[in-house]
Every structure is written in structure tokens, then in C-alpha cells.
Design a protein around this motif. Structure first.
Motif, PDB file in Angstrom:
ATOM      1  N   ASN A   1       8.216 -12.200 -32.555  1.00  0.00           N
ATOM      2  CA  ASN A   1       8.070 -11.506 -31.267  1.00  0.00           C
ATOM      3  C   ASN A   1       6.484 -11.495 -30.879  1.00  0.00           C
ATOM      4  O   ASN A   1       5.605 -10.699 -31.207  1.00  0.00           O
ATOM      5  CB  ASN A   1       8.025  -9.791 -32.166  1.00  0.00           C
ATOM      6  N   ILE A   2       6.402 -12.431 -30.034  1.00  0.00           N
ATOM      7  CA  ILE A   2       4.955 -12.863 -29.606  1.00  0.00           C
ATOM      8  C   ILE A   2       4.543 -12.184 -28.496  1.00  0.00           C
ATOM      9  O   ILE A   2       3.288 -11.519 -28.319  1.00  0.00           O
ATOM     10  CB  ILE A   2       5.003 -14.526 -29.104  1.00  0.00           C
ATOM     11  N   ILE A   3       5.216 -11.852 -27.407  1.00  0.00           N
ATOM     12  CA  ILE A   3       4.980 -11.001 -26.301  1.00  0.00           C
ATOM     13  C   ILE A   3       4.586  -9.728 -26.584  1.00  0.00           C
ATOM     14  O   ILE A   3       3.309  -9.316 -26.030  1.00  0.00           O
ATOM     15  CB  ILE A   3       6.168 -11.149 -25.284  1.00  0.00           C
ATOM     16  N   PRO A   4       5.155  -8.896 -27.301  1.00  0.00           N
ATOM     17  CA  PRO A   4       4.853  -7.331 -27.549  1.00  0.00           C
ATOM     18  C   PRO A   4       3.574  -7.319 -28.262  1.00  0.00           C
ATOM     19  O   PRO A   4       2.434  -6.890 -27.744  1.00  0.00           O
ATOM     20  CB  PRO A   4       5.881  -7.151 -28.599  1.00  0.00           C
ATOM     21  N   GLN A   5       3.178  -8.281 -29.399  1.00  0.00           N
ATOM     22  CA  GLN A   5       2.022  -8.240 -29.941  1.00  0.00           C
ATOM     23  C   GLN A   5       0.902  -8.733 -28.883  1.00  0.00           C
ATOM     24  O   GLN A   5      -0.364  -8.029 -29.008  1.00  0.00           O
ATOM     25  CB  GLN A   5       2.008  -8.840 -31.262  1.00  0.00           C
ATOM     26  N   LEU A   6       0.981  -9.672 -28.160  1.00  0.00           N
ATOM     27  CA  LEU A   6      -0.164 -10.474 -27.561  1.00  0.00           C
ATOM     28  C   LEU A   6      -0.327  -9.535 -26.182  1.00  0.00           C
ATOM     29  O   LEU A   6      -1.609  -9.485 -25.838  1.00  0.00           O
ATOM     30  CB  LEU A   6       0.402 -11.776 -26.924  1.00  0.00           C
ATOM     31  N   PHE A   7       0.395  -8.770 -25.835  1.00  0.00           N
ATOM     32  CA  PHE A   7       0.378  -7.815 -24.896  1.00  0.00           C
ATOM     33  C   PHE A   7      -0.375  -6.615 -25.200  1.00  0.00           C
ATOM     34  O   PHE A   7      -1.319  -6.657 -24.525  1.00  0.00           O
ATOM     35  CB  PHE A   7       1.891  -7.089 -24.386  1.00  0.00           C
ATOM     36  N   LEU A   8      -0.597  -6.194 -26.193  1.00  0.00           N
ATOM     37  CA  LEU A   8      -1.694  -5.060 -26.698  1.00  0.00           C
ATOM     38  C   LEU A   8      -2.749  -5.932 -26.955  1.00  0.00           C
ATOM     39  O   LEU A   8      -3.950  -5.245 -26.704  1.00  0.00           O
ATOM     40  CB  LEU A   8      -1.047  -4.619 -28.126  1.00  0.00           C
ATOM     41  N   THR A   9      -3.093  -6.998 -27.371  1.00  0.00           N
ATOM     42  CA  THR A   9      -4.478  -7.717 -27.652  1.00  0.00           C
ATOM     43  C   THR A   9      -4.963  -7.879 -25.999  1.00  0.00           C
ATOM     44  O   THR A   9      -6.125  -7.747 -25.860  1.00  0.00           O
ATOM     45  CB  THR A   9      -4.028  -8.865 -28.250  1.00  0.00           C
ATOM     46  N   ALA A  10      -4.178  -8.218 -25.211  1.00  0.00           N
ATOM     47  CA  ALA A  10      -4.479  -8.367 -23.814  1.00  0.00           C
ATOM     48  C   ALA A  10      -5.262  -7.207 -23.173  1.00  0.00           C
ATOM     49  O   ALA A  10      -6.323  -7.321 -22.342  1.00  0.00           O
ATOM     50  CB  ALA A  10      -3.249  -8.990 -22.959  1.00  0.00           C
ATOM     51  N   ILE A  11      -4.415  -6.247 -23.497  1.00  0.00           N
ATOM     52  CA  ILE A  11      -4.999  -4.950 -22.800  1.00  0.00           C
ATOM     53  C   ILE A  11      -6.409  -4.469 -23.542  1.00  0.00           C
ATOM     54  O   ILE A  11      -7.157  -4.104 -22.832  1.00  0.00           O
ATOM     55  CB  ILE A  11      -3.878  -3.513 -23.071  1.00  0.00           C
ATOM     56  N   ASN A  12      -6.711  -4.832 -24.937  1.00  0.00           N
ATOM     57  CA  ASN A  12      -7.848  -4.626 -25.240  1.00  0.00           C
ATOM     58  C   ASN A  12      -9.055  -5.462 -24.810  1.00  0.00           C
ATOM     59  O   ASN A  12     -10.251  -5.079 -24.733  1.00  0.00           O
ATOM     60  CB  ASN A  12      -7.632  -4.817 -26.805  1.00  0.00           C
ATOM     61  N   ALA A  13      -8.521  -6.706 -24.325  1.00  0.00           N
ATOM     62  CA  ALA A  13      -9.387  -7.683 -23.858  1.00  0.00           C
ATOM     63  C   ALA A  13      -9.910  -7.134 -22.545  1.00  0.00           C
ATOM     64  O   ALA A  13     -10.978  -7.002 -21.946  1.00  0.00           O
ATOM     65  CB  ALA A  13      -8.806  -9.170 -23.731  1.00  0.00           C
ATOM     66  N   GLY A  14      -8.977  -6.572 -21.762  1.00  0.00           N
ATOM     67  CA  GLY A  14      -9.269  -5.828 -20.580  1.00  0.00           C
ATOM     68  C   GLY A  14     -10.064  -4.614 -20.825  1.00  0.00           C
ATOM     69  O   GLY A  14     -11.016  -4.248 -19.736  1.00  0.00           O
ATOM     70  N   ILE A  15      -9.959  -4.017 -21.815  1.00  0.00           N
ATOM     71  CA  ILE A  15     -10.670  -2.697 -21.881  1.00  0.00           C
ATOM     72  C   ILE A  15     -12.206  -3.234 -22.298  1.00  0.00           C
ATOM     73  O   ILE A  15     -13.282  -2.524 -21.836  1.00  0.00           O
ATOM     74  CB  ILE A  15     -10.379  -2.151 -23.514  1.00  0.00           C
ATOM     75  N   ILE A  16     -12.366  -4.355 -22.764  1.00  0.00           N
ATOM     76  CA  ILE A  16     -13.709  -4.993 -22.872  1.00  0.00           C
ATOM     77  C   ILE A  16     -14.425  -5.166 -21.462  1.00  0.00           C
ATOM     78  O   ILE A  16     -15.749  -4.846 -21.065  1.00  0.00           O
ATOM     79  CB  ILE A  16     -14.085  -6.113 -23.546  1.00  0.00           C
ATOM     80  N   ARG A  17     -13.502  -5.605 -20.373  1.00  0.00           N
ATOM     81  CA  ARG A  17     -14.140  -5.882 -19.096  1.00  0.00           C
ATOM     82  C   ARG A  17     -14.603  -4.580 -18.684  1.00  0.00           C
ATOM     83  O   ARG A  17     -15.551  -4.661 -17.864  1.00  0.00           O
ATOM     84  CB  ARG A  17     -12.652  -6.467 -18.337  1.00  0.00           C
ATOM     85  N   SER A  18     -13.927  -3.573 -18.914  1.00  0.00           N
ATOM     86  CA  SER A  18     -14.054  -2.098 -18.304  1.00  0.00           C
ATOM     87  C   SER A  18     -15.463  -1.757 -18.864  1.00  0.00           C
ATOM     88  O   SER A  18     -16.231  -1.094 -18.113  1.00  0.00           O
ATOM     89  CB  SER A  18     -12.815  -1.427 -18.617  1.00  0.00           C
TER      90      SER A  18
END
Length: 412
Positions: free
Chosen positions: A243-260
Motif C-alpha cells: 500500500n504505497i500510495i496511501p502512506q506516501l500521500f500523507l508524507t507528501a502532505i507533511n512535506a507541503g506543510i513545511i512549505r507553508s
């Protein structure tokens, strides 16, 4: 990066459906989403209008091939967009997580008439939610007992049961549900959320990710057609075990939070009328300590994004590996799953540290509720709590030491 929060296009945005990666319409959409993100989070305003705009934009069809009515993006391009969406509003990004996970599952399956029909619905703007978790079920040891059941009803079925943590389903057109079928095995169904007998309850009360619709879903005597059931024995479903997509998706959101966080930190420095008592410069922008702090956040954002996209690259290698045979596909899937797990360990830590560093930039005045800067930490902490990191680290270590494959069940 979100361009500006001063003035962006409103809901009169004209989309060339579906939006494409890096298209002007996509940037307009992201800017609009970012504009009200803090207020929505602070006041718990459910983003139905934003989700409707996403529906109109056909953003959910990014991964569907152009020939089938989608945006034709690669997995890497999808996750570039997820990071940008996490920057704009991590709540909204999380709302569509299950949509992209289910869509990917269908995309990687055989193109039967049923799967073509579901892809057509997504290409037309439909958004998919998920209902899988049951609190009554003991999960230790990897058990897959499911209490939400299908019972025969003529040439179809009736569905009864309750699911929890149904993220995104409150806003969705379709819902993907894990069920128990009459022969005692488990399956998934994909049905409209407005069907009689479905109750979507907005009862999520977490301190972060407040707007994701991660609530309870009740199914009472819901009619289900046989063509809406994905049986374990079906040949038109994706058999990829990780289940790669679901776990990586949340990690990508956290990467976006750092941008914010980086954007907020930079703005804070520019807007500060005065600096700290012990500062070495009268202007905050000239203070080397603040420059160092913002620089660290910027480096964190870079490292987080690079980690996510490196893992996403593995998803793009899967089709070629599949063509080489099951052994090659499994090897690439394992490598990609490992990279996604490693990225989570790193990015979650960077997100939480960056959210804390923001207060080192702004000082005590940034703790005001009206500023809502604590949302970054709250959202990152909530996202990080999905599949806690100590389980990830242990599984990675067990693989490195003993060659033990990573867990294949759940959203590991």
C-alpha cells in the motif's frame, strides 16, 4: 509554491477539464484553496465549496491517461501536486487521499467494462471516499475480520454495518467499502454515497486535520449490485501487495506543510515592526539568527520534497517491472515501499521541527489564536500519527537485518 495570499481568482475560474500538472488553472485552484485555509481550520468551516471546485477542475483525474479523459500525469507529477496541495491546505489534501488511492488501484487493474465505467466517472469529476476501519475488530497479528456484511438479495446484496475514520467520504460522490461477503471472504464495493441507507456522520474530533470528514459511516440495508463488488477472486483488480500510495500521500502532505511554514516564517520576518530585545540587528530581516532559522526551514522543505519524490519515482517504474514478470514487479514494489517508509520517518520529523521553528521566528505574539500558526504542528502531528513511526522504523530495521518483507496489509 503558493504564489500569493493577497488576491486570487474566485470560484469563477474557468477550467480546461481536466486540469494538467503545472497548468495556470491548477495554480489558480491552489491559490484559491490557500486563501481561506487558515480561517477554515480555525473556525472549523467544512470546505464543501473547495471540494466542488476540485470536482469541477477534474483534479481527481490527474493520473488517468489523456486518451481516457484524464490529465495523464506520472506518479511523480501527482505527488508534486500533492505537496502543493498540502502547502495550500493539508485538510483538503487529506480529503482526496483515498480518492487517489482507489483510483490508482483501478488504474493498475485490467480494463474491464466495470473498471472503465469507474474511471469514466472519475474523469467526469467524481470523487471517491473510503470506509474500511472497524473499531470493534482486533488488528494485532494482522487479522482481517470484517463485521460490515453483504447478504444476498435477489440478484444483488444488502449491506449493513458501521465504519469509522471514513476520511473524505463526507464530500465524496462514491465510497469504497471493505465488506464481508456470504462465503466468508472479504471484498470491496464501490457505490454512490447518496444511496438510500448510507449515513455519513461528521463526528471527527481530532485536534488536527479537523475538516477531513474523517467520521463514522453507517450502512443500513443498503442495496448493492453484483457489478459493484470487487471479489478476491476477480481478475480485474490490482494484486500489488504494497500500500504505497496511501502512506506516501500523507508524507507528501507533511512535506507541503513545511512549505507553508516557510512562507509564514518569511512573511513574519518581513512584517515584524520590531525584533527581540537581544537581537543584533534593528531590522528583523537583517537578524542573522532569524535568517539561520528560516534557512533551516527552507532546507527542511527541500529535503522533505526530495524524499517524497524519490519514493514516487519507484511507482513510475512499476509498469515496466510488471512487464518483466511478477518477480521484477515485486522487487520494485518492495524497494518503493521501503523508500516510502523511510521518507515518512524523515519528513514527519522535519515537519514537526519546522512547525516549532516558526515560533522561534515570531516569538510569543505568534501564539495568538487569531494567527492560528499552531495549525501547522497540529496537522503535521495528526498526519504523523497515522501508522506511528516506531512501527515503520522497526519494520525497516527488520528488513535490513533479517530480510523480512514489510507488512502487506493495512495502510503500512
Amino acid at each position: 509554491m503558493i504564489k500569493s495570499l493577497e488576491k486570487v481568482a474566485d470560484t469563477t475560474i474557468q477550467f480546461s477539464a481536466p486540469v494538467r500538472t503545472n497548468s495556470p488553472e491548477l495554480q489558480q485552484l491552489l491559490d484559491y484553496i490557500a486563501l481561506g485555509a487558515s480561517d477554515r481550520d480555525r473556525d472549523r468551516i467544512l470546505p464543501f465549496d473547495v471540494v466542488e471546485l476540485i470536482r469541477r477542475s477534474k483534479l481527481g483525474a490527474l493520473r488517468i491517461p489523456v486518451a481516457e479523459g484524464g490529465g495523464g500525469s506520472t506518479a511523480r507529477e501527482l505527488f508534486e501536486v500533492v505537496i502543493k496541495l498540502g502547502d495550500a491546505d493539508p485538510n483538503v489534501a487529506h480529503i482526496v487521499r483515498n480518492h487517489f488511492s482507489v483510483t490508482e488501484r483501478i488504474l493498475r487493474s485490467e480494463r474491464t467494462e466495470r473498471n472503465r465505467r469507474w474511471l469514466k466517472a472519475v474523469a467526469d469529476g467524481a470523487i471517491i471516499g473510503l470506509a474500511s476501519t472497524e473499531l470493534e475488530v482486533k488488528r494485532a497479528g494482522g487479522g482481517q475480520v470484517v463485521n460490515t456484511k453483504l447478504t444476498p438479495d435477489g440478484d444483488g446484496y444488502r449491506l449493513n454495518g458501521t465504519k469509522y475514520y471514513s476520511t473524505g467520504s463526507l464530500y465524496a460522490d462514491l465510497i469504497f467499502v471493505r465488506v464481508l461477503v456470504p462465503d466468508g471472504t472479504t471484498a470491496f464495493i464501490l457505490i454512490p454515497t447518496n444511496r438510500a441507507g448510507i449515513e455519513l456522520v461528521d463526528d471527527w474530533d481530532g485536534f488536527g486535520q479537523r475538516l477531513t470528514g474523517t467520521g463514522t459511516t453507517n450502512f443500513t440495508n443498503v442495496r448493492v449490485e453484483r457489478s459493484e463488488v470487487f471479489f478476491e477472486t476477480d481478475t480485474d483488480k490490482d494484486n500489488l501487495p504494497y500500500n504505497i500510495i496511501p502512506q506516501l500521500f500523507l508524507t507528501a502532505i507533511n512535506a507541503g506543510i513545511i512549505r507553508s511554514v516557510l512562507r509564514d516564517a518569511t512573511n513574519l520576518v518581513h512584517k515584524r515592526p520590531r525584533t527581540f530585545y537581544h537581537a543584533v540587528s534593528e531590522q528583523a530581516a537583517d537578524d542573522p539568527i532569524l535568517q539561520q532559522t528560516v534557512g533551516q526551514i527552507a532546507a527542511n522543505a527541500f529535503a522533505a520534497e526530495a524524499s517524497v519524490l524519490a519514493a514516487a519515482d519507484g511507482l513510475d517504474r512499476l509498469p515496466a517491472a510488471k512487464a518483466q514478470g511478477e518477480e521484477a514487479e515485486t522487487a520494485v514494489a518492495l524497494e518503493t515501499s521501503l523508500n516510502a517508509a523511510k521518507a515518512k520517518l524523515i519528513v514527519d520529523d522535519l515537519a514537526l521541527r519546522s512547525a516549532t521553528l516558526l515560533f522561534e521566528v515570531g516569538g510569543a505574539s505568534t501564539t495568538k489564536k487569531s494567527s492560528n500558526f499552531d495549525r501547522h504542528w497540529r496537522n503535521a502531528r495528526t498526519l504523523s500519527s497515522h501508522n506511528p513511526n516506531h512501527f515503520k522504523a522497526r519494520a525497516i530495521g527488520d528488513y535490513e537485518i533479517n530480510g523480512t518483507p514489510l507488512p502487506q496489509r493495512g495502510f503500512f
